[in-house]
Structures are given as structure tokens and as C-alpha cells.
Design a protein around this motif. Structure first.
Motif, PDB file in Angstrom:
ATOM      1  N   MET A   1       2.906   9.390   2.381  1.00 20.09           N
ATOM      2  CA  MET A   1       1.525   9.549   1.999  1.00 20.09           C
ATOM      3  C   MET A   1       1.296   8.907   0.632  1.00 20.09           C
ATOM      4  O   MET A   1       2.110   9.029  -0.275  1.00 20.09           O
ATOM      5  N   ALA A   2       0.199   8.233   0.464  1.00 17.89           N
ATOM      6  CA  ALA A   2      -0.088   7.512  -0.768  1.00 17.89           C
ATOM      7  C   ALA A   2      -0.191   8.442  -1.965  1.00 17.89           C
ATOM      8  O   ALA A   2       0.336   8.143  -3.037  1.00 17.89           O
ATOM      9  N   ILE A   3      -0.821   9.571  -1.820  1.00 21.31           N
ATOM     10  CA  ILE A   3      -0.988  10.481  -2.953  1.00 21.31           C
ATOM     11  C   ILE A   3       0.357  11.074  -3.346  1.00 21.31           C
ATOM     12  O   ILE A   3       0.663  11.188  -4.536  1.00 21.31           O
ATOM     13  N   ASP A   4       1.194  11.413  -2.371  1.00 20.10           N
ATOM     14  CA  ASP A   4       2.532  11.907  -2.685  1.00 20.10           C
ATOM     15  C   ASP A   4       3.296  10.874  -3.496  1.00 20.10           C
ATOM     16  O   ASP A   4       3.985  11.210  -4.458  1.00 20.10           O
ATOM     17  N   VAL A  45      -7.053  16.935  -5.538  1.00 17.61           N
ATOM     18  CA  VAL A  45      -7.081  16.364  -4.190  1.00 17.61           C
ATOM     19  C   VAL A  45      -5.731  16.580  -3.511  1.00 17.61           C
ATOM     20  O   VAL A  45      -5.662  16.984  -2.361  1.00 17.61           O
ATOM     21  N   GLU A  46      -4.641  16.327  -4.229  1.00 21.00           N
ATOM     22  CA  GLU A  46      -3.302  16.487  -3.646  1.00 21.00           C
ATOM     23  C   GLU A  46      -3.048  17.920  -3.217  1.00 21.00           C
ATOM     24  O   GLU A  46      -2.400  18.171  -2.209  1.00 21.00           O
ATOM     25  N   GLU A  47      -3.544  18.878  -3.984  1.00 19.33           N
ATOM     26  CA  GLU A  47      -3.289  20.275  -3.668  1.00 19.33           C
ATOM     27  C   GLU A  47      -4.125  20.780  -2.496  1.00 19.33           C
ATOM     28  O   GLU A  47      -3.859  21.845  -1.964  1.00 19.33           O
ATOM     29  N   LYS A  51      -8.127  17.329   2.200  1.00 14.75           N
ATOM     30  CA  LYS A  51      -8.633  16.208   1.392  1.00 14.75           C
ATOM     31  C   LYS A  51      -7.562  15.140   1.217  1.00 14.75           C
ATOM     32  O   LYS A  51      -7.838  13.946   1.318  1.00 14.75           O
ATOM     33  N   ALA A  52      -6.334  15.581   0.935  1.00 15.98           N
ATOM     34  CA  ALA A  52      -5.240  14.628   0.739  1.00 15.98           C
ATOM     35  C   ALA A  52      -4.992  13.833   2.017  1.00 15.98           C
ATOM     36  O   ALA A  52      -4.789  12.617   1.966  1.00 15.98           O
ATOM     37  N   THR A  53      -5.028  14.500   3.164  1.00 15.36           N
ATOM     38  CA  THR A  53      -4.809  13.830   4.446  1.00 15.36           C
ATOM     39  C   THR A  53      -5.898  12.797   4.708  1.00 15.36           C
ATOM     40  O   THR A  53      -5.616  11.679   5.140  1.00 15.36           O
ATOM     41  N   ILE A  54      -7.147  13.153   4.425  1.00 12.93           N
ATOM     42  CA  ILE A  54      -8.268  12.230   4.634  1.00 12.93           C
ATOM     43  C   ILE A  54      -8.160  11.041   3.686  1.00 12.93           C
ATOM     44  O   ILE A  54      -8.318   9.882   4.090  1.00 12.93           O
ATOM     45  N   LEU A  55      -7.886  11.304   2.417  1.00 10.99           N
ATOM     46  CA  LEU A  55      -7.763  10.225   1.443  1.00 10.99           C
ATOM     47  C   LEU A  55      -6.617   9.292   1.828  1.00 10.99           C
ATOM     48  O   LEU A  55      -6.747   8.071   1.744  1.00 10.99           O
ATOM     49  N   ASN A  56      -5.518   9.852   2.286  1.00  5.80           N
ATOM     50  CA  ASN A  56      -4.397   9.019   2.730  1.00  5.80           C
ATOM     51  C   ASN A  56      -4.760   8.195   3.955  1.00  5.80           C
ATOM     52  O   ASN A  56      -4.339   7.047   4.081  1.00  5.80           O
ATOM     53  N   ALA A  57      -5.561   8.760   4.862  1.00  8.25           N
ATOM     54  CA  ALA A  57      -5.999   8.000   6.042  1.00  8.25           C
ATOM     55  C   ALA A  57      -6.848   6.809   5.622  1.00  8.25           C
ATOM     56  O   ALA A  57      -6.739   5.726   6.197  1.00  8.25           O
ATOM     57  N   ILE A  58      -7.672   7.005   4.592  1.00  8.31           N
ATOM     58  CA  ILE A  58      -8.482   5.893   4.081  1.00  8.31           C
ATOM     59  C   ILE A  58      -7.565   4.854   3.439  1.00  8.31           C
ATOM     60  O   ILE A  58      -7.720   3.655   3.658  1.00  8.31           O
TER      61      ILE A  58
END
Length: 122
Positions: A1-4, A45-47, A51-58
Motif C-alpha cells: 500500500m502506498a501510504i504504508d 488517513v493511514e489510521e 480512507k487509506a484503502t480508497i486513497l491507495n486505490a487512487i
């Protein structure tokens, strides 16, 4: 995942610390007044898993821009759930929406890219 990935980079850059609680990581910024607000936004967002899943999908979208229904289909979430979280991500200035006739496309905001780039450079 990008945020991770970005969170790990921030930990390595000593901009964040973390502790594991009940199997999930809780991130805290190492206080620096120039980064605190931006780091807090990314951490918030990460927590939040959805939201994190959606942002990573984008982030992982094969197109530069995607749509609400494409995200909903990919994540198998209801469109109304995606729309709700997109509203929050947009209010945090992490995504942008643009209307093209009947279609609304979604992309990462320049602000989000700027935050990530500044934090990585930090």
C-alpha cells in the motif's frame, strides 16, 4: 500500500515514531512545527482503514484519474461509502475531483503529492 510505504519512509527519516497496539501500528509525529499539520493529515488517513484503502486505490489506479464507481467496483464497497470517504479526502485536500460532462474523475491532489515529497525529502 502506498501510504504504508510512505509511513515507513517517514519512520526511517525520523519524522514519525510508532508503536504497535492490538496488532495495528499507531503513528505519532516527531514534533517539528513545519511538518506537524501535514504529518497529522497523512497519519489520520493511514489510521482510518477505509480512507487509506480508497486513497491507495487512487494511487494504484492504472489511469491518472479514476471514478467513484471504478473505485467502488475495485474495492467491492458500496458507491455511497466511497462517496462519503472521498468527500473527507477532498476536504483534507488529498484528492481532487473534476467534472467532464456526466463523468467526475478523481485524482490525487497536487497538495498530497507535495506533502509526500516534502516529507520524504525531510
Amino acid at each position: 500500500m502506498a501510504i504504508d510505504h510512505h509511513a515507513r519512509v517517514l519512520v526511517q527519516a525520523e519524522a514519525l515514531t510508532y508503536e504497535t497496539q492490538q496488532g495495528s501500528r499507531q503513528y505519532d509525529p516527531i514534533i517539528d512545527d513545519t511538518l506537524t499539520a501535514d504529518v497529522q493529515t497523512v497519519i489520520a488517513v493511514e489510521e482510518h482503514e477505509t480512507k487509506a484503502t480508497i486513497l491507495n486505490a487512487i494511487c494504484e489506479s492504472t489511469n491518472i484519474q479514476t471514478t467513484t464507481s471504478a473505485i467502488a467496483d475495485r474495492l467491492t464497497y458500496d458507491t455511497s461509502t466511497i462517496r462519503h470517504h472521498l468527500n473527507r479526502l477532498e476536504s483534507d485536500d488529498l484528492i481532487e475531483r473534476a467534472r467532464h460532462g456526466e463523468k467526475t474523475t478523481i485524482s490525487l491532489s497536487e497538495n498530497y503529492a507535495d506533502i509526500i515529497n516534502r516529507l520524504i525529502v525531510y
